[in-house]
Design a protein around this motif. Structure first.
Motif, short mmCIF file in Angstrom:
data_model
loop_
_atom_site.label_atom_id
_atom_site.label_comp_id
_atom_site.label_asym_id
_atom_site.label_seq_id
_atom_site.Cartn_x
_atom_site.Cartn_y
_atom_site.Cartn_z
N ASN A 26 0.83 -1.20 0.00
CA ASN A 26 0.00 0.00 0.00
C ASN A 26 0.86 1.25 0.00
O ASN A 26 2.04 1.21 0.37
N SER A 27 0.27 2.38 -0.35
CA SER A 27 0.97 3.66 -0.24
C SER A 27 1.27 3.94 1.23
O SER A 27 0.44 3.70 2.11
N GLY A 28 2.48 4.41 1.49
CA GLY A 28 2.84 4.83 2.84
C GLY A 28 3.43 3.76 3.72
O GLY A 28 3.75 4.03 4.89
N VAL A 29 3.60 2.53 3.20
CA VAL A 29 4.13 1.46 4.06
C VAL A 29 5.66 1.48 4.16
O VAL A 29 6.24 0.74 4.95
N GLY A 30 6.31 2.33 3.35
CA GLY A 30 7.75 2.47 3.46
C GLY A 30 8.56 1.74 2.41
O GLY A 30 9.74 1.44 2.61
N LYS A 31 7.94 1.48 1.24
CA LYS A 31 8.66 0.76 0.18
C LYS A 31 9.89 1.52 -0.28
O LYS A 31 10.98 0.95 -0.40
N THR A 32 9.71 2.81 -0.56
CA THR A 32 10.83 3.60 -1.11
C THR A 32 11.93 3.78 -0.08
O THR A 32 13.11 3.72 -0.41
N THR A 33 11.56 3.99 1.18
CA THR A 33 12.55 4.09 2.24
C THR A 33 13.36 2.80 2.32
O THR A 33 14.58 2.81 2.50
N LEU A 34 12.68 1.67 2.16
CA LEU A 34 13.35 0.38 2.19
C LEU A 34 14.34 0.25 1.04
O LEU A 34 15.48 -0.18 1.23
N VAL A 35 13.90 0.63 -0.16
CA VAL A 35 14.79 0.56 -1.33
C VAL A 35 16.02 1.43 -1.10
O VAL A 35 17.16 1.01 -1.37
N ASN A 36 15.83 2.64 -0.59
CA ASN A 36 16.96 3.53 -0.31
C ASN A 36 17.94 2.90 0.67
O ASN A 36 19.16 3.06 0.55
N SER A 37 17.41 2.18 1.66
CA SER A 37 18.27 1.60 2.69
C SER A 37 19.10 0.43 2.17
O SER A 37 20.09 0.05 2.79
N LEU A 38 18.70 -0.14 1.04
CA LEU A 38 19.41 -1.29 0.49
C LEU A 38 20.59 -0.91 -0.39
O LEU A 38 21.42 -1.75 -0.73
N ALA A 91 23.19 2.59 -0.78
CA ALA A 91 23.52 3.95 -0.37
C ALA A 91 23.55 4.92 -1.55
O ALA A 91 23.43 6.13 -1.36
N SER A 92 23.70 4.40 -2.78
CA SER A 92 23.77 5.28 -3.95
C SER A 92 22.39 5.74 -4.41
O SER A 92 22.27 6.65 -5.22
N LEU A 93 21.34 5.11 -3.89
CA LEU A 93 19.97 5.49 -4.27
C LEU A 93 19.45 6.56 -3.32
O LEU A 93 19.69 6.51 -2.12
N ASP A 94 18.73 7.51 -3.86
CA ASP A 94 18.14 8.57 -3.05
C ASP A 94 16.76 8.88 -3.62
O ASP A 94 16.50 9.97 -4.12
N LEU A 95 15.87 7.89 -3.53
CA LEU A 95 14.54 8.03 -4.11
C LEU A 95 13.66 8.87 -3.19
O LEU A 95 13.80 8.84 -1.97
N ARG A 96 12.74 9.59 -3.78
CA ARG A 96 11.87 10.48 -3.00
C ARG A 96 10.84 9.67 -2.23
O ARG A 96 10.17 8.80 -2.76
N THR A 97 10.70 9.99 -0.95
CA THR A 97 9.71 9.33 -0.11
C THR A 97 8.58 10.31 0.20
O THR A 97 8.75 11.53 0.10
N GLY A 98 7.44 9.75 0.58
CA GLY A 98 6.27 10.60 0.84
C GLY A 98 5.91 10.62 2.31
O GLY A 98 6.53 9.98 3.15
N GLU A 99 4.87 11.38 2.61
CA GLU A 99 4.38 11.50 3.97
C GLU A 99 3.09 10.71 4.11
O GLU A 99 2.49 10.30 3.13
N ILE A 100 2.66 10.52 5.35
CA ILE A 100 1.39 9.87 5.62
C ILE A 100 0.32 10.95 5.76
O ILE A 100 0.49 11.93 6.47
N SER A 101 -0.79 10.77 5.06
CA SER A 101 -1.91 11.69 5.18
C SER A 101 -2.56 11.51 6.55
O SER A 101 -3.05 10.43 6.88
N LYS A 102 -2.55 12.55 7.38
CA LYS A 102 -3.13 12.46 8.71
C LYS A 102 -4.63 12.28 8.66
O LYS A 102 -5.24 11.70 9.55
N ALA A 103 -5.25 12.78 7.61
CA ALA A 103 -6.72 12.70 7.51
C ALA A 103 -7.20 11.28 7.36
O ALA A 103 -8.20 10.87 7.95
N HIS A 104 -6.48 10.48 6.59
CA HIS A 104 -6.94 9.13 6.32
C HIS A 104 -5.92 8.05 6.68
O HIS A 104 -6.14 6.88 6.42
N GLU A 105 -4.79 8.47 7.26
CA GLU A 105 -3.75 7.51 7.62
C GLU A 105 -3.32 6.68 6.41
O GLU A 105 -3.05 5.49 6.50
N GLN A 106 -3.29 7.33 5.24
CA GLN A 106 -2.85 6.66 4.03
C GLN A 106 -1.63 7.36 3.49
O GLN A 106 -1.41 8.55 3.73
#
Length: 317
Positions: free
Chosen positions: A187-199, A201-216
């Motif tokens: 799902n959106s917001g589960v941390g896929k891109t953050t995970l890819v970046n952590s695997l 060090a040369s990757l710096d993909l843009r990560t998003g925020e969690i929508s507080k209104a819908h927790e998505q």
């Protein structure tokens, strides 16, 4: 000239050539693949054959033309929209899929997990579940994780607790992915891109925020994109998926895509047992004995009773 598709953005594709050069490419005319009705004939992970010579588009940068796609050994698809009978190919030639699951911020529904696993089983893609954000778990959520881990590992799916911000919890993935082509989904917001970046060090993909209104999660990845890893292999980062409509699967085969049900099919009294109302059903008996998780069986019933032609079918899985 051979290459592998890193990214598909409409009619334009980024292709990695054998000499490690990345070029722009397009399709000339219509390209039909295996008779599939898809919104995207080419996906990240596809191996393609291009013309040897580049062309110039209206004075802009050079590009190459894709002549054909090499045979896929698998791919994974979802319904493109609720109102469409077409499919969207998420990725192709996948050695393993990793589904990122969160129990909070946002909550991944178990029906979504099950639907994803059914699709992966139907295309013979082995899948691992990564339970992210474990550092945020309460005691109740930690107990829920251990319950789900026991359910899915019993069905044959490896499960790992991770925190994408803590490198030590994902080091094992670097060894698993090395020299393979894998897909990260969820799902959106589960941390896929953050995970890819952590695997890598040369990757710096843009990560998003969690929508507080819908927790998505807010979509930060519009198209699936494949990234070469410095340690070897490729990782495909897919767009955040809020719905997973299954396509081109016969309902009488659904039980085959639940491994814990599949091993019991020969024990039902009737060969054509649908495991709903039939007497002497081994699957229903296993549910009653808690050998098959009730929520897994509930997802199976949802799939069996779902009207594929209904344009208003639920999509919040």
């Amino acid at each position: 000239m051979h290459g592998i598709v890193l990214k598909s953005t409409g009619k334009w594709y980024q292709v990695l050539l054998e000499d490690q050069q990345v070029v722009q490419a397009s399709i000339r005319g219509k390209l039909r693949i295996e008779g599939l009705k898809t919104t995207n004939p080419i996906a990240a992970g596809d191996r393609v054959i291009l013309d040897d010579q580049a062309e110039i588009l209206q004075g802009r940068e050079e590009y190459y033309t894709i002549r054909s796609i090499e045979d896929r050994h698998n791919y994974i698809v979802r319904k493109s929209t609720n109102l469409s009978k077409q499919m969207q190919i998420l990725a192709a030639n996948i050695d393993r899929a990793y589904l990122v699951v969160t129990l909070k911020s946002p909550v991944t529904q178990v029906a979504f997990i099950d639907r994803f696993l059914v699709a992966a089983e139907s295309f013979r893609i082995p899948t691992t579940l990564l339970f992210n954000k474990v550092d945020l778990f309460t005691d109740e959520e930690n107990a829920q994780f251990h319950y789900l881990k026991s359910v899915y590992e019993k069905a044959g799916y490896p499960c790992y607790p991770i925190s994408a911000h803590e490198a030590s919890t994902v080091e094992f993935l670097q060894n698993e992915i090395k020299d393979h082509q894998v897909m990260i989904s969820g799902n959106s917001g589960v941390g896929k891109t953050t995970l890819v970046n952590s695997l890598d060090a040369s990757l710096d993909l843009r990560t998003g925020e969690i929508s507080k209104a819908h927790e998505q999660g807010k979509h930060t990845t519009t198209f699936a994109e494949m990234h070469p890893l410095a340690s070897g292999g490729f990782i495909i980062d897919t767009p955040g998926i809020r719905a997973f409509g299954l396509v081109d699967l016969e309902k009488e085969h659904y039980a085959h895509y639940f491994p814990e049900m599949r091993e019991l099919l020969g024990e039902c009294r009737f060969n054509n047992c649908q495991h709903i109302n039939e007497p002497h059903c081994a699957v229903k008996a296993a549910v009653e004995n808690e050998d098959i998780a009730a929520h897994r069986y509930h997802t199976y019933l949802q799939l069996m009773h779902e009207d594929d032609s209904d344009p208003h079918r639920r999509s919040d899985y």
